[in-house]
Design a protein around this motif. Sequence first.
Motif, PDB file in Angstrom:
ATOM      1  N   PHE A 135       0.695   2.497   8.232  1.00 41.97           N
ATOM      2  CA  PHE A 135       0.485   3.499   7.176  1.00 41.97           C
ATOM      3  C   PHE A 135      -0.918   4.098   7.367  1.00 41.97           C
ATOM      4  O   PHE A 135      -1.898   3.377   7.539  1.00 41.97           O
ATOM      5  CB  PHE A 135       0.633   2.771   5.840  1.00 41.97           C
ATOM      6  CG  PHE A 135       0.484   3.606   4.622  1.00 41.97           C
ATOM      7  CD1 PHE A 135       1.029   4.880   4.542  1.00 41.97           C
ATOM      8  CD2 PHE A 135      -0.204   3.104   3.515  1.00 41.97           C
ATOM      9  CE1 PHE A 135       0.896   5.637   3.386  1.00 41.97           C
ATOM     10  CE2 PHE A 135      -0.334   3.846   2.364  1.00 41.97           C
ATOM     11  CZ  PHE A 135       0.210   5.117   2.308  1.00 41.97           C
ATOM     12  N   LYS A 136      -0.995   5.415   7.351  1.00 41.93           N
ATOM     13  CA  LYS A 136      -2.217   6.111   7.793  1.00 41.93           C
ATOM     14  C   LYS A 136      -3.499   5.654   7.084  1.00 41.93           C
ATOM     15  O   LYS A 136      -4.506   5.425   7.762  1.00 41.93           O
ATOM     16  CB  LYS A 136      -2.025   7.626   7.659  1.00 41.93           C
ATOM     17  CG  LYS A 136      -3.111   8.406   8.347  1.00 41.93           C
ATOM     18  CD  LYS A 136      -2.687   9.813   8.709  1.00 41.93           C
ATOM     19  CE  LYS A 136      -2.344  10.645   7.519  1.00 41.93           C
ATOM     20  NZ  LYS A 136      -1.981  12.027   7.853  1.00 41.93           N
ATOM     21  N   GLU A 189       2.180  -3.061   7.581  1.00 38.48           N
ATOM     22  CA  GLU A 189       2.862  -1.985   6.841  1.00 38.48           C
ATOM     23  C   GLU A 189       3.087  -0.799   7.761  1.00 38.48           C
ATOM     24  O   GLU A 189       2.209   0.054   7.909  1.00 38.48           O
ATOM     25  CB  GLU A 189       2.025  -1.567   5.633  1.00 38.48           C
ATOM     26  CG  GLU A 189       2.196  -2.486   4.448  1.00 38.48           C
ATOM     27  CD  GLU A 189       1.602  -1.879   3.193  1.00 38.48           C
ATOM     28  OE1 GLU A 189       2.140  -0.882   2.687  1.00 38.48           O
ATOM     29  OE2 GLU A 189       0.590  -2.413   2.725  1.00 38.48           O
ATOM     30  N   GLN A 221     -11.276  12.296   9.557  1.00 38.94           N
ATOM     31  CA  GLN A 221     -11.704  11.378   8.501  1.00 38.94           C
ATOM     32  C   GLN A 221     -12.462  10.170   9.022  1.00 38.94           C
ATOM     33  O   GLN A 221     -13.005   9.401   8.244  1.00 38.94           O
ATOM     34  CB  GLN A 221     -10.483  10.912   7.705  1.00 38.94           C
ATOM     35  CG  GLN A 221      -9.872  12.027   6.873  1.00 38.94           C
ATOM     36  CD  GLN A 221      -8.645  11.545   6.132  1.00 38.94           C
ATOM     37  OE1 GLN A 221      -8.725  10.615   5.358  1.00 38.94           O
ATOM     38  NE2 GLN A 221      -7.523  12.184   6.369  1.00 38.94           N
ATOM     39  N   HIS A 266      -5.860  13.970   0.659  1.00 37.43           N
ATOM     40  CA  HIS A 266      -6.872  14.203   1.703  1.00 37.43           C
ATOM     41  C   HIS A 266      -6.991  15.682   1.996  1.00 37.43           C
ATOM     42  O   HIS A 266      -6.958  16.111   3.090  1.00 37.43           O
ATOM     43  CB  HIS A 266      -6.525  13.422   2.959  1.00 37.43           C
ATOM     44  CG  HIS A 266      -6.401  11.965   2.681  1.00 37.43           C
ATOM     45  ND1 HIS A 266      -7.426  11.213   2.166  1.00 37.43           N
ATOM     46  CD2 HIS A 266      -5.356  11.130   2.798  1.00 37.43           C
ATOM     47  CE1 HIS A 266      -7.018   9.968   2.000  1.00 37.43           C
ATOM     48  NE2 HIS A 266      -5.776   9.876   2.363  1.00 37.43           N
ATOM     49  N   LEU A 308       5.332  10.462  13.550  1.00 32.90           N
ATOM     50  CA  LEU A 308       5.893  11.766  13.915  1.00 32.90           C
ATOM     51  C   LEU A 308       6.601  11.708  15.263  1.00 32.90           C
ATOM     52  O   LEU A 308       7.450  12.551  15.560  1.00 32.90           O
ATOM     53  CB  LEU A 308       4.771  12.814  13.975  1.00 32.90           C
ATOM     54  CG  LEU A 308       3.970  12.986  12.685  1.00 32.90           C
ATOM     55  CD1 LEU A 308       2.817  13.947  12.895  1.00 32.90           C
ATOM     56  CD2 LEU A 308       4.880  13.472  11.565  1.00 32.90           C
ATOM     57  N   GLY A 312       6.640   8.852   4.985  1.00 34.07           N
ATOM     58  CA  GLY A 312       5.619   7.834   5.235  1.00 34.07           C
ATOM     59  C   GLY A 312       4.214   8.358   5.030  1.00 34.07           C
ATOM     60  O   GLY A 312       3.254   7.699   5.415  1.00 34.07           O
ATOM     61  N   PHE A 313       4.069   9.541   4.444  1.00 29.82           N
ATOM     62  CA  PHE A 313       2.756  10.197   4.271  1.00 29.82           C
ATOM     63  C   PHE A 313       2.034  10.344   5.609  1.00 29.82           C
ATOM     64  O   PHE A 313       0.816  10.340   5.674  1.00 29.82           O
ATOM     65  CB  PHE A 313       1.870   9.412   3.275  1.00 29.82           C
ATOM     66  CG  PHE A 313       2.457   9.298   1.899  1.00 29.82           C
ATOM     67  CD1 PHE A 313       2.315  10.339   0.996  1.00 29.82           C
ATOM     68  CD2 PHE A 313       3.160   8.169   1.511  1.00 29.82           C
ATOM     69  CE1 PHE A 313       2.864  10.248  -0.283  1.00 29.82           C
ATOM     70  CE2 PHE A 313       3.717   8.065   0.245  1.00 29.82           C
ATOM     71  CZ  PHE A 313       3.572   9.110  -0.661  1.00 29.82           C
ATOM     72  N   GLU A 314       2.793  10.461   6.686  1.00 30.85           N
ATOM     73  CA  GLU A 314       2.175  10.470   8.005  1.00 30.85           C
ATOM     74  C   GLU A 314       1.739  11.878   8.420  1.00 30.85           C
ATOM     75  O   GLU A 314       0.618  12.082   8.858  1.00 30.85           O
ATOM     76  CB  GLU A 314       3.152   9.891   9.043  1.00 30.85           C
ATOM     77  CG  GLU A 314       2.654   9.922  10.479  1.00 30.85           C
ATOM     78  CD  GLU A 314       1.431   9.037  10.723  1.00 30.85           C
ATOM     79  OE1 GLU A 314       1.087   8.241   9.837  1.00 30.85           O
ATOM     80  OE2 GLU A 314       0.821   9.158  11.795  1.00 30.85           O
ATOM     81  N   GLY A 315       2.624  12.832   8.309  1.00 28.90           N
ATOM     82  CA  GLY A 315       2.277  14.182   8.739  1.00 28.90           C
ATOM     83  C   GLY A 315       1.611  14.966   7.619  1.00 28.90           C
ATOM     84  O   GLY A 315       1.125  14.403   6.632  1.00 28.90           O
ATOM     85  N   ASN A 316       1.592  16.272   7.762  1.00 30.98           N
ATOM     86  CA  ASN A 316       0.972  17.126   6.745  1.00 30.98           C
ATOM     87  C   ASN A 316       1.971  18.083   6.103  1.00 30.98           C
ATOM     88  O   ASN A 316       1.590  18.902   5.285  1.00 30.98           O
ATOM     89  CB  ASN A 316      -0.146  17.954   7.386  1.00 30.98           C
ATOM     90  CG  ASN A 316      -1.261  17.060   7.869  1.00 30.98           C
ATOM     91  OD1 ASN A 316      -1.660  16.150   7.156  1.00 30.98           O
ATOM     92  ND2 ASN A 316      -1.732  17.282   9.076  1.00 30.98           N
ATOM     93  N   ASN A 320       0.832  -1.216   0.000  1.00 35.37           N
ATOM     94  CA  ASN A 320       0.000   0.000   0.000  1.00 35.37           C
ATOM     95  C   ASN A 320       0.858   1.256   0.000  1.00 35.37           C
ATOM     96  O   ASN A 320       0.577   2.215  -0.723  1.00 35.37           O
ATOM     97  CB  ASN A 320      -0.940  -0.006   1.205  1.00 35.37           C
ATOM     98  CG  ASN A 320      -2.002  -1.076   1.085  1.00 35.37           C
ATOM     99  OD1 ASN A 320      -2.938  -0.950   0.313  1.00 35.37           O
ATOM    100  ND2 ASN A 320      -1.833  -2.160   1.838  1.00 35.37           N
ATOM    101  N   LEU A 321       1.903   1.232   0.809  1.00 35.21           N
ATOM    102  CA  LEU A 321       2.806   2.386   0.861  1.00 35.21           C
ATOM    103  C   LEU A 321       3.494   2.574  -0.499  1.00 35.21           C
ATOM    104  O   LEU A 321       3.605   3.695  -1.006  1.00 35.21           O
ATOM    105  CB  LEU A 321       3.844   2.181   1.973  1.00 35.21           C
ATOM    106  CG  LEU A 321       4.875   3.267   2.171  1.00 35.21           C
ATOM    107  CD1 LEU A 321       4.207   4.600   2.498  1.00 35.21           C
ATOM    108  CD2 LEU A 321       5.852   2.901   3.294  1.00 35.21           C
ATOM    109  N   ALA A 363       1.143   4.090  -2.959  1.00 32.28           N
ATOM    110  CA  ALA A 363       0.969   5.524  -2.693  1.00 32.28           C
ATOM    111  C   ALA A 363       2.176   6.306  -3.216  1.00 32.28           C
ATOM    112  O   ALA A 363       2.028   7.403  -3.771  1.00 32.28           O
ATOM    113  CB  ALA A 363       0.785   5.758  -1.197  1.00 32.28           C
ATOM    114  N   ILE A 419       5.123   2.594   9.151  1.00 34.32           N
ATOM    115  CA  ILE A 419       5.962   3.732   8.781  1.00 34.32           C
ATOM    116  C   ILE A 419       6.503   4.316  10.099  1.00 34.32           C
ATOM    117  O   ILE A 419       6.079   3.903  11.178  1.00 34.32           O
ATOM    118  CB  ILE A 419       5.188   4.790   7.972  1.00 34.32           C
ATOM    119  CG1 ILE A 419       3.880   5.170   8.676  1.00 34.32           C
ATOM    120  CG2 ILE A 419       4.852   4.270   6.596  1.00 34.32           C
ATOM    121  CD1 ILE A 419       3.955   6.311   9.580  1.00 34.32           C
ATOM    122  N   SER A 420       7.437   5.234   9.981  1.00 30.71           N
ATOM    123  CA  SER A 420       7.930   5.878  11.185  1.00 30.71           C
ATOM    124  C   SER A 420       7.049   7.101  11.462  1.00 30.71           C
ATOM    125  O   SER A 420       6.971   8.016  10.646  1.00 30.71           O
ATOM    126  CB  SER A 420       9.390   6.300  10.971  1.00 30.71           C
ATOM    127  OG  SER A 420       9.877   6.887  12.149  1.00 30.71           O
TER     128      SER A 420
END
Lengths: 318, 375
Positions: free
Chosen positions: B310-311, B298, B346, A318, B303, A278-282, A250-251, A254, B300-301
């Motif tokens: 993964f979000k 899956e 969301q 998003h 914040l 990691g597409f984690e923050g904004n 999935n990662l 993306a 991720i690292s």
Amino acid sequence: MDFNVCEVALHRIDQEDHSFRITTQRDKSSLLESMATIGLLVPPVLWSQPSGLTIVSGFRRIQACQRLGIQRLAARLVPADTQPLACVRMAVIENTTQRPLNLVETARAVQLVKKWIPDYSELTAELTALELPTSRALVDKLERLNRLNRDLQAAVVDGEVSLAVALETGLMSPSDQKVIWKIFSALPMSVSKQKEVVSLARDIAGRDHQTVGDVLQSDAIQTILHSDQFDRNQKTAAIRRHLRMVRYPNLSQAELQYQAALAALKLDSHMRIDPPPGFEGNLFTLSLRFRNRRDLEAAYRNLGAALENPAIDSLFPH
Amino acid sequence: MQTKSFPNLNPIRRIYIDPAVEHMPQTLEILQNFDDVPQKVCPTDQVFEIINQSSDPIQTGKEVLLLTANKGRFIRGCPGTRHYECCRYVILHVGTYCPMDCAYCILQTFFHPPVLQYFVNHEDMLAELDHFLETTSQRRIGTGEYTDSLIWSHWTTLVANLVQRFGRQSQVALELKTKTNLVKNLENLAHNRKTILAWSLNTESVIRENEVGTASLKERLDAALSCQQWGYPLAFHFDPIIIADGIEDEYLAVIRELFDRIDPDNIVWISLGSLRCMPPLKAIIHRRFPQSRIMYGEFISGLDNKLRYFKPLRINIYRQIISGIRKMAPQVPLYFCMESGDVWEQTMGFRPDAKGGLANLLDGSAIKQCNLNSS
């Protein structure tokens, strides 16, 4: 310790008994030359046993004597009633005073001591006295290193593989080890890349109820390995990329979508927009390289055009 | 006192007693349970050294019990992170570590060394607690962050005393979080609904593979039902939520089982949190729980530098679980433990800030369910 320095016949020395061997060095050419020129300067230490003379230290010197045809040599004889631990101490000190021990030699030295001192607190005191590592975690790792096969140990000594990778590989089945080492010998890669390949393959195997060998012998990996179009570096990169896509589907998807959206913006090569890790923050990062005002103005126009491009919204799903 | 036998717990093989607490009443109380276990008076630094030098300190730390004093503060803030929405929980620090053995447990790497400790200086604790209850504006406190709240009810009167102490005030709710079913000693206590009994919930397969020595899902819900019948308000924590093929249906089955037994109107809150951990825990899980597959997701690292799913995957499973809960209990307060504002938006449709913040939301629920003073 009391030594009896005397001359002994080479044939009385048990060269098959490697109980006290610490050194991993096999190359005797320099030692041979030195001994051929000036003789044996430091007599080996031998332990008198009913079956013969056991080598405590001086394995390489004795082998050199044999190759030089020396039949009798000076030796320091340890009495037969000497405790084995005293011989161990002697073996360790004889090695550590000559050179810094490599990891495998350190592992052998620690293992020798541990064999005679099972209690950990007593062992710590002894290791401290011998200036060997005392941390329990490291001692445990060295013990595991000592159990690995000789090829893996040699790879650690030669710096071809890190201790962590060797220990991890050492836990795998012999067939898995064989597959891994076949790839590593075909594609020399840095220790960190080896670690990545092993870790990805192991995770995929665990997730998909396969063996590491199954993962690394998949059609996709074999195709890469046998490709005529890639050089070795490209093969390494392709294998890592493939494993990462299988491990993180999935990662990876993306990332591909992001790259496609970015490509559609047609940014100058001096400009890039990186997504949050990691597409984690904004927080996205815009980086720009320029030499002068004209470059900066061109980048400004390029960025303005990108902002007008509908594809830019795809960067921010998003 | 409950029966001494609790087969699920790791056996305590040795007890160490800090010389400073050797003659304290709480020391003598807990030792009554361990007549047949070797005991030794030993300074704490020596105990830590013994555990550190063992071949498996994480396991050894579960098999010894150290009786000592808490030399620091008993009441402290939860070590949250500014990177994610935090509920500003307050911890009542009664002990450390746990004889149960969960693969994902952060306590394996949190304490150096990890060791089952019980703080016996209760006079100090009660004095600090009295002051806290008289002066604080906080509404929620719990004992289940650094240890399981109810394992101590198996061996001591600590839990019963705390329940009764909180029952005599109306400012703060005490939350007892557990994976056990050790509730028998809670019956007939004057709790006055000021104690919330909370269970960590997970699917049967996750419990079986990753929560060694804990009560089964059915045992937990049986215990929760008992507490409900005794008038306690309840809470549940779906944490850690594990993401794996087909696991959504298993979580929905847990939700059905929960609401088949438990009255939604008696639930103070339900939290959701997906698996997260510091990276070194991965190797520990591989070594200590080779059958566990939880680290093959899956990740991720995050914040906060923790490994997180993964979000989009987190959002996907949260939506399914929230939908499942909402179908059966539309009014139950739901919240995320350590999630980002956009995940809230969301999945829940709002950010906590829009409603005065997460702490405020939970305080409101505690005030309502536990009949706390509203001012």
